[in-house]
Design an enzyme around this catalytic site. Sequence first.
Site, short mmCIF file in Angstrom:
data_model
loop_
_atom_site.label_atom_id
_atom_site.label_comp_id
_atom_site.label_asym_id
_atom_site.label_seq_id
_atom_site.Cartn_x
_atom_site.Cartn_y
_atom_site.Cartn_z
N GLU A 43 0.86 -1.19 0.00
CA GLU A 43 0.00 0.00 0.00
C GLU A 43 0.90 1.24 0.00
OE1 GLU A 43 -1.73 0.63 3.89
OE2 GLU A 43 -3.42 1.78 3.07
N ASN B 37 0.06 -1.48 5.46
CA ASN B 37 0.93 -0.71 6.36
C ASN B 37 0.31 -0.81 7.74
OD1 ASN B 37 3.05 1.15 4.89
ND2 ASN B 37 1.24 1.14 3.59
N CYS C 59 -5.01 -2.96 2.55
CA CYS C 59 -4.77 -2.97 3.99
C CYS C 59 -6.00 -3.25 4.84
CB CYS C 59 -4.08 -1.69 4.42
SG CYS C 59 -3.34 -1.88 6.07
N GLU D 240 -5.82 8.63 7.77
CA GLU D 240 -6.38 8.24 6.46
C GLU D 240 -7.75 8.85 6.22
OE1 GLU D 240 -5.90 4.42 4.54
OE2 GLU D 240 -4.87 3.73 6.33
N LYS E 184 -9.39 2.46 -2.08
CA LYS E 184 -9.65 1.88 -0.74
C LYS E 184 -10.98 2.32 -0.17
CE LYS E 184 -7.15 1.30 3.67
NZ LYS E 184 -5.85 1.63 4.33
N ASN F 215 -6.77 6.59 -1.70
CA ASN F 215 -5.73 5.59 -1.44
C ASN F 215 -6.00 4.47 -2.45
OD1 ASN F 215 -4.03 3.62 -0.43
ND2 ASN F 215 -4.54 4.01 1.72
N1 CDT Z 1 -3.10 1.17 6.45
C1 CDT Z 1 -4.05 0.55 7.17
O1 CDT Z 1 -5.18 0.39 6.71
N2 CDT Z 1 -3.69 0.14 8.42
C2 CDT Z 1 -4.62 -0.43 9.34
C3 CDT Z 1 -4.18 -0.09 10.73
C4 CDT Z 1 -5.07 0.89 11.24
S1 CDT Z 1 -4.80 1.36 12.89
C5 CDT Z 1 -5.73 2.79 12.97
C6 CDT Z 1 -4.80 -1.92 9.28
O2 CDT Z 1 -5.95 -2.35 9.33
O3 CDT Z 1 -3.84 -2.66 9.25
#
Ligand code: CDT
Length: 311
Positions: A47, A198, A173, A147, A128, A111
């Site tokens: 991502e 991430n 993600c 985000e 996303k 995203n």
């Molecule tokens: N990038 C991403 O979507 N990360 C999220 C962590 C979010 S914590 C507020 C994930 O679900 O891995």
Amino acid sequence: MARVLTVGVCQMGPVERGEGRAVVVERLLAMLHQAHAKGARLVVFPELALTTFFPRWHMEDGEELDSYFEKEMPSNETQPLFDVARELGVGFYLGYAEQFVDEAGKRRRFNTAVLVDDAGAIVGKYRKVHLPGHYNYEPERPWQHLEKGYFEVGDLGFPVFPAMGGTLGMCICNDRRWPETWRVMGLKDVELVMLGYNTPTGNAVAAESPHLRMFHNHMSIQAGAYQNGTWAAAAARCGIEGGVDMMAGSCIVAPTGEIVALASTNEDEVIVADCDLDRGRYIKETIFNFAEHRRTEHYGIIVEQTGVTSA
Ligand code: CDT
């Protein structure tokens, strides 16, 4: 005859704040070559692969925030990825921050991930849908997750694409944690879901062990794959980035839910698996034969409400 697509997942170590695209693209190209040498015909990058995971910082909507967004794809800086994909005959999934101005003159930011085929052509785009985190700066957090503030909710749904000899889908993600993501693509007979992530190894607002967070990562992908009879290929950004420990654990999961390839480091690493796209067929025709067994008359609440109600 088995329809085997050899898939590579390119896990990435940290990219630091303000690091230029050229260095990152060099790393992506090196992994594209490695994956090709291992027989891959399609690779998955993380991502927001072209930059650091910038939503961890609060930035007023100015020059720095703007610098993380791609105004065109491909651009001068990303064109080498498309050229090498064509030369090697290797397609790729690439996550990036997308910005454009729509017909009404409004700036739009998403995203996004694109699917590029082995001829170097963009054949699919996904934006996303499940944006985690928060809208505004929250001083109590050790790091931000903005985000919701930086991106709009994706407006393309969960499309699947006929490409590379199969039916391919994408998510990004946090989408992997939501069964709805997988089921919508499952209902379109998806055969491989690609995703980049991430994910910090720690929870910014609650106590949760890194071990448990890795378990949730893999459990979500494995369950989504099995319950829809699809392959899944997931690429992490990992290592200490911007002072935050990011989870590794990139993996390729079979339609049976088994992890068939797993990254073993906390840095740039390529893993590869031969994915027989017919492997999930028996699952789709037996235990998860949707036409036979789904009971949609009892599922209305899933799309009619978002939050929980009490009796
Ligand atoms: N990038 C991403 O979507 N990360 C999220 C962590 C979010 S914590 C507020 C994930 O679900 O891995």
